[in-house]
Design a protein around this motif. Structure first.
Motif, mmCIF file in Angstrom:
data_model
loop_
_atom_site.group_PDB
_atom_site.id
_atom_site.type_symbol
_atom_site.label_atom_id
_atom_site.label_comp_id
_atom_site.label_asym_id
_atom_site.label_seq_id
_atom_site.Cartn_x
_atom_site.Cartn_y
_atom_site.Cartn_z
ATOM 1 N N ILE A 56 0.871 -1.178 0.000
ATOM 2 C CA ILE A 56 0.000 0.000 0.000
ATOM 3 C C ILE A 56 0.905 1.225 0.000
ATOM 4 O O ILE A 56 1.646 1.470 0.960
ATOM 5 C CB ILE A 56 -0.933 0.018 1.226
ATOM 6 N N LEU A 57 0.843 2.007 -1.072
ATOM 7 C CA LEU A 57 1.787 3.104 -1.247
ATOM 8 C C LEU A 57 1.051 4.336 -1.752
ATOM 9 O O LEU A 57 0.397 4.299 -2.789
ATOM 10 C CB LEU A 57 2.868 2.688 -2.251
ATOM 11 N N SER A 58 1.155 5.425 -1.001
ATOM 12 C CA SER A 58 0.536 6.684 -1.439
ATOM 13 C C SER A 58 1.388 7.305 -2.542
ATOM 14 O O SER A 58 2.558 6.956 -2.720
ATOM 15 C CB SER A 58 0.421 7.655 -0.261
ATOM 16 N N ILE A 59 0.805 8.237 -3.269
ATOM 17 C CA ILE A 59 1.513 8.864 -4.391
ATOM 18 C C ILE A 59 2.751 9.630 -3.919
ATOM 19 O O ILE A 59 3.827 9.513 -4.525
ATOM 20 C CB ILE A 59 0.565 9.817 -5.154
ATOM 21 N N ASP A 60 2.616 10.395 -2.833
ATOM 22 C CA ASP A 60 3.757 11.169 -2.346
ATOM 23 C C ASP A 60 4.873 10.270 -1.842
ATOM 24 O O ASP A 60 6.060 10.548 -2.049
ATOM 25 C CB ASP A 60 3.324 12.150 -1.252
ATOM 26 N N ARG A 61 4.515 9.147 -1.204
ATOM 27 C CA ARG A 61 5.547 8.202 -0.730
ATOM 28 C C ARG A 61 6.198 7.475 -1.896
ATOM 29 O O ARG A 61 7.382 7.150 -1.859
ATOM 30 C CB ARG A 61 4.933 7.223 0.272
ATOM 31 N N PHE A 62 5.441 7.217 -2.945
ATOM 32 C CA PHE A 62 5.994 6.567 -4.132
ATOM 33 C C PHE A 62 7.014 7.487 -4.813
ATOM 34 O O PHE A 62 8.071 7.033 -5.265
ATOM 35 C CB PHE A 62 4.879 6.216 -5.108
ATOM 36 N N ASN B 221 7.027 2.124 4.664
ATOM 37 C CA ASN B 221 6.605 3.061 5.707
ATOM 38 C C ASN B 221 7.117 2.641 7.090
ATOM 39 O O ASN B 221 6.360 2.553 8.056
ATOM 40 C CB ASN B 221 5.075 3.162 5.732
#
Length: 273
Positions: free
Chosen positions: A147-153, A234
């Motif tokens: 599970i990866l948000s856009i900003d973390r990606f 994360n």
């Protein structure tokens, strides 16, 4: 001005050709890659299950899902960010022994440009034929759903690119130092062992004693694997701090590389004629 533009276009074409040549050369060894892929998958499954068992028994504050994700991403990135095969996979040891290293200091395309082209070709090959298959197979077999948000990606990609740059800069520095002894074998083996341990390639740095973790997180080796992987799963609190550490080390080692390279280049040109 126009002449400079033409020269730049020619250099870009030459660089592109070097990238394609190294990619095609690596792709020709399909059996070698298949064997390597099997080995990577084997160790990924073993290490993921061992790490999962440790975490379930309270060895770390990682969740079991994070532990599995850590080993999948680590094994997927190992051939790209590790110090074992970078610098384009160029056989520096043989070049040093035969003296052919001198040609890379006198050709129109510099040694650095040649290494960049070789390394881009190598990364493209292992990204397509090793990293992506390991990631997909690992997610399927170990039932991991990232599970990866856009900003973390975006931060992960930035950190990954910088980890590749930093790994090559460090290896290049080791090679330049090894020129004094006309062999990079001893330096390289020691460096690879240190790099693998302090980069988090064996176990997450958070498994270290607190004092050792606090030390290694500020070393350049942590940026090679631990930083991008931790961003992906994360597992850290301050990603921006880790990114800044990467940037600082890239600047420092780049400056040192430039100084050492110019010095050794002059020495080789004088000795080589």
């Amino acid at each position: 001005m126009r002449q400079k533009g033409v020269m730049m276009v020619k250099k870009v074409k030459i660089l592109s050709n070097i990238v394609c040549i190294n990619y095609k050369m690596l792709r020709a060894y399909k059996i070698v890659n298949l064997n390597g892929l099997i080995v990577n998958l084997f160790w990924m499954l073993v290490q993921a299950n061992v790490l999962y068992a440790f975490i379930k028994h309270g060895i770390s504050d990682y969740s079991p899902i994070q532990g599995i994700g850590y080993m999948i991403i680590t094994e997927a990135l190992l051939m790209i960010t590790s110090s074992d095969n970078n610098l384009g996979g160029l056989d520096i040891e043989n070049l040093l022994k035969t003296g052919d290293i001198i040609y890379y200091f006198t050709k129109p395309i510099s040694l650095v440009t040649y290494l960049i082209g070789m390394e881009i070709g190598r990364i493209l090959y292992y990204l397509i034929w090793r990293s992506v298959p390991i990631f997909i197979i690992g997610c399927i077999f170990l039932k991991w759903r990232p599970i990866l948000s856009i900003d973390r990606f975006i931060l992960f990609l930035l950190s990954l690119i910088m980890s590749i740059i930093l790994s090559n800069l460090i290896t290049f520095l080791v090679v330049m130092f090894s020129l004094k002894s006309n062999s990079n074998k001893g330096f390289n083996e020691l460096f690879i062992a240190i790099s693998l341990f302090f980069s988090g390639g064996l176990i997450p740095l958070k498994f270290f004693p607190k004092w050792l973790y606090n030390l290694t997180i500020y070393l350049p080796f942590s940026s090679q694997i631990y930083t991008p992987v931790s961003i992906f799963i994360n597992a850290e609190n301050n990603f921006y701090k880790m990114i800044i550490i990467e940037i600082i080390w890239i600047i420092i080692i780049f400056i040192i590389d430039c100084i050492v390279y110019q010095k050794e280049r002059r020495n080789l040109l004088v000795q080589g004629g």
